[in-house]
Design an enzyme around this catalytic site. Structure first.
Site, PDB file in Angstrom:
ATOM      1  N   ILE A  94      -7.628 -16.192 -11.147  1.00  0.00           N
ATOM      2  CA  ILE A  94      -7.484 -15.545 -12.445  1.00  0.00           C
ATOM      3  C   ILE A  94      -8.439 -14.361 -12.476  1.00  0.00           C
ATOM      4  O   ILE A  94      -9.616 -14.508 -12.140  1.00  0.00           O
ATOM      5  CB  ILE A  94      -7.794 -16.517 -13.598  1.00  0.00           C
ATOM      6  CG1 ILE A  94      -6.817 -17.699 -13.592  1.00  0.00           C
ATOM      7  CG2 ILE A  94      -7.749 -15.804 -14.950  1.00  0.00           C
ATOM      8  CD1 ILE A  94      -7.141 -18.777 -14.617  1.00  0.00           C
ATOM      9  N   CYS A  95      -7.954 -13.199 -12.850  1.00  0.00           N
ATOM     10  CA  CYS A  95      -8.788 -12.017 -13.018  1.00  0.00           C
ATOM     11  C   CYS A  95      -9.556 -11.694 -11.733  1.00  0.00           C
ATOM     12  O   CYS A  95      -8.981 -11.614 -10.648  1.00  0.00           O
ATOM     13  CB  CYS A  95      -9.707 -12.212 -14.219  1.00  0.00           C
ATOM     14  SG  CYS A  95     -10.511 -10.704 -14.807  1.00  0.00           S
TER      15      CYS A  95
END
Length: 304
Positions: A94-95
């Site tokens: 994520i990210c």
């Protein structure tokens, strides 16, 4: 979920909430870090406590790496990620978690994404990775990556759909009061800069921005810069990282976004004001760049 310090708390809690509170016993979610105990986050004065260490990764079917403050990842964590992948675990980021996957070599030769603000750095630091800064998430089979923050929620719901079917994903999305699919990619959320290094190119871009309603061509830009089109193209590539034509289209689209956000002008009128010519042409470039339509963009971003 592997929380690399300092972890982005929002990202870590997305995965924990989606899988740990799924409710039907489909998942057993464990939050771990380099070692058990407190883990600092990127939020000042806020830490989380984990009960498991890197050994947990060896028994995981899926390893989620939330975002963290970018920097070198410990060799032990990178070794654990590689080992988990070799043992058949699905690896998800994520990210900025994508930077950990890249440092582990898990993204080499693969398409991947991260938060739009960090995409250029990911591509520069890891040239073997095919970075796509426009999408919300990328599925490369055993390795999946998402853009920033709430795009992690999109990917987690997508994983539920892969594992247990679309209806299970819909049920979880309803419980979390979020849409299962969002229109468009993350390109519509990014802010593209227009800063030029040299004064000459800066004066040309400022002139173009003031005259976007006109049918400006690359030849017009070259005349304004007192350069040949070939020289102008070379300077644009060096200083702005794009071609004059691509820069013009991007500038027109940014102006269109502003008009969509701030008024109720028709798409046809916005196309004329931005030099796109016709509503059909504006829709074409809007979909190519933002993976959505002008009206859908207005619905998302216009202040009510």
């Amino acid at each position: 979920m592997l929380a690399l310090p300092p972890v982005v708390a929002f990202d870590a809690t997305i995965a924990t909430q989606v899988f740990g509170h799924e409710g039907l016993g489909r998942y057993e979610a464990v939050l771990c870090s380099l070692q058990a105990g407190p883990v600092p986050t990127t939020t000042p004065g806020f830490a989380i406590t984990v009960a498991a260490n890197l050994e947990t990764l060896m028994t995981a079917d899926t390893v989620v790496v939330p975002g963290f403050r970018r920097g070198p990842v410990s060799a032990d964590a990178l070794d654990a990620l590689r080992a988990a992948h070799q043992h058949g675990a699905r690896i998800v980021s994520i990210c900025t978690g994508a930077f950990a996957l890249a440092q582990a070599g898990l993204l080499d030769g693969r398409r991947a994404t991260t938060h739009w603000a960090h995409a250029a750095d990911l591509a520069r630091e890891h040239p073997a990775v095919r970075v796509d800064p426009a999408v919300l998430y990328v599925d490369e089979g055993t390795v999946l990556t998402s853009a920033g923050l709430t795009a992690g929620l999109d990917l987690c719901l997508y994983l539920i759909g892969l594992d247990h079917g679309q209806q299970a994903a819909i049920q979880r999305a309803r419980h979390m009061v979020t849409p299962l699919h969002r229109a468009g990619g993350q390109a519509q959320y990014s802010v593209a800069g227009t800063t030029a290094a040299s004064e000459r190119i800066k004066s040309v871009t400022e002139w173009a921005l003031a005259n976007l309603h006109q049918p400006i061509t690359v030849a017009d830009l070259a005349r304004e810069a007192v350069q040949s089109t070939r020289t102008l193209s070379r300077v644009f590539a060096t200083e702005l990282g794009t071609s004059p034509r691509a820069w013009l289209i991007a500038a027109r689209l940014r102006m269109a976004c502003t008009l969509l956000e701030t008024g109720d002008r028709s798409v046809e009128e916005i196309a004329r004001r931005t030099g796109m010519g016709s509503a059909a042409n504006l829709r074409l470039h809007f979909r190519r760049t933002y993976a959505t339509t002008p009206l859908a963009y207005r619905s998302t971003f216009q202040q009510r």
